[in-house]
Design a protein around this motif. Structure first.
Motif, PDB file in Angstrom:
ATOM      1  N   SER A  41       9.580  11.836  14.138  1.00 26.51           N
ATOM      2  CA  SER A  41       9.175  12.852  15.107  1.00 26.51           C
ATOM      3  C   SER A  41       7.739  13.279  14.858  1.00 26.51           C
ATOM      4  CB  SER A  41      10.096  14.065  15.022  1.00 26.51           C
ATOM      5  OG  SER A  41       9.626  15.108  15.863  1.00 26.51           O
TER       6      SER A  41
ATOM      7  N   GLU B 116       9.900  10.465  18.355  1.00 29.50           N
ATOM      8  CA  GLU B 116      10.236  11.595  19.212  1.00 29.50           C
ATOM      9  C   GLU B 116       8.957  12.402  19.384  1.00 29.50           C
ATOM     10  OE1 GLU B 116      13.698  14.720  19.113  1.00 29.50           O
ATOM     11  OE2 GLU B 116      12.161  15.381  17.700  1.00 29.50           O
TER      12      GLU B 116
ATOM     13  N   THR C 161      11.794   7.988  21.968  1.00 32.24           N
ATOM     14  CA  THR C 161      13.244   8.128  22.141  1.00 32.24           C
ATOM     15  C   THR C 161      13.609   9.391  22.894  1.00 32.24           C
ATOM     16  OG1 THR C 161      13.434   9.330  20.053  1.00 32.24           O
ATOM     17  CG2 THR C 161      13.697   6.951  19.966  1.00 32.24           C
ATOM     18  N   SER C 162      12.807  10.449  22.701  1.00 34.06           N
ATOM     19  CA  SER C 162      13.183  11.762  23.213  1.00 34.06           C
ATOM     20  C   SER C 162      11.970  12.677  23.263  1.00 34.06           C
ATOM     21  CB  SER C 162      14.252  12.391  22.302  1.00 34.06           C
ATOM     22  OG  SER C 162      13.764  12.457  20.962  1.00 34.06           O
TER      23      SER C 162
ATOM     24  N   HIS D 285      11.059  16.831  22.687  1.00 29.62           N
ATOM     25  CA  HIS D 285      11.509  18.137  22.217  1.00 29.62           C
ATOM     26  C   HIS D 285      10.580  19.190  22.818  1.00 29.62           C
ATOM     27  CE1 HIS D 285      13.035  21.287  19.710  1.00 29.62           C
ATOM     28  NE2 HIS D 285      13.750  20.467  18.967  1.00 29.62           N
TER      29      HIS D 285
ATOM     30  N   HIS E 222      21.565  10.984  20.024  1.00 28.65           N
ATOM     31  CA  HIS E 222      20.267  11.068  19.353  1.00 28.65           C
ATOM     32  C   HIS E 222      20.470  11.692  17.977  1.00 28.65           C
ATOM     33  CE1 HIS E 222      15.990  11.237  18.931  1.00 28.65           C
ATOM     34  NE2 HIS E 222      15.858  12.539  19.108  1.00 28.65           N
TER      35      HIS E 222
END
Length: 259
Positions: free
Chosen positions: A6, A31, A60-61, A63, A194
């Motif tokens: 991340s 991330e 992936t994602s 936040h 996740h």
């Protein structure tokens, strides 16, 4: 399982610089932790995108930086604010589309806020439906001091939302809550899409994977049994490690044990 990291590991370094740092460490999966509204569009967003493209990084994602405010934005007693909050979330959904991201991480509502579980689930369902119009999944993370720290709450949420219920499982948040991460993961393995990875000892609850006492092989077995197809993302506080090289060593450690 593919292992990424991340951008939050480098906070408060600016997001585009954090992405560059991950690229220089050899990561091609990340991330993105967005830290300001200006990072969702315009010049800074384009710099983030070009940096990721330069290093061959896929995300992936995402936040959101508004996680701290979701209690007020989305889950307060003042329903009109939910409508405005939902509109703001569309900025995340749009940015996710431009970065080819499929998951937006949601913290939700702090325990102290006076909203019924039923209303929480109703609003989360609306959030899910809105996100799906953009091709995005909104996934509930387990977070200490939030309603989502409770497996009982999450189980009830799953029962209410059905197939809409998806989870981000965070090891350190489980530890900080006082719940065994393996037990937590077993309960929701089929719903987790996740993973936030970190290690811990009896003295500190967030250190690089491989530096503590956690049994990652056991977690891997639980997730594989549940049919997990996602990635594992190393997410640390910058106070939890001394050198960025430790993040790379954690990736190697996880790959070595075939996590």
């Amino acid at each position: 399982m593919k292992i990424g990291a991340s951008s939050a590991c480098f906070y408060p370094l600016e997001t585009e610089k954090s992405i560059k740092a991950l690229g220089e460490l050899g990561f091609d999966l990340a991330e993105i932790f967005v830290n300001a509204e200006c990072e969702l569009s315009g010049k800074i967003f384009e710099e983030i995108k070009s940096t990721a493209d330069h290093y061959g990084i896929s995300f992936t994602s995402m936040h959101p930086f508004t996680s701290f405010a979701e209690s007020n934005m989305l889950f307060s007693a003042y329903k009109r604010r939910f409508t405005d909050g939902l509109e703001f979330c569309k900025k995340y959904f749009d940015a996710c589309n431009k970065l080819n991201i499929g998951i937006l991480v949601i913290h939700g509502c702090r325990k102290k806020y006076n909203i019924s579980d039923e209303e929480y689930f109703e609003r989360f369902g609306i959030l899910c439906e809105t996100a799906s119009n953009f091709g995005i999944i909104t996934a509930q993370e387990n977070v200490v001091d939030f309603k989502s720290e409770s497996p009982e709450f999450l189980s009830k949420m799953r029962e209410t939302l059905g197939d809409k219920f998806k989870m981000v499982f965070d090891i350190k948040q489980s530890v900080r809550t006082g719940i065994d991460p393996i037990s937590f993961a077993k309960e929701f393995a089929k719903n987790i899409i996740h993973l936030h990875l970190s290690d811990y000892t009896s003295e500190i609850n967030c250190i690089p994977p491989g530096k503590g006492d956690f049994d990652f092989a056991a977690l891997s077995a639980v997730m594989r049994e549940g049919g997990y197809k996602g990635a594992g993302v190393i997410e640390l506080y910058n106070s939890g490690y001394e050198s960025p090289d430790e993040i790379v060593e954690s990736k190697k450690y996880l790959q070595k044990i075939e996590f």
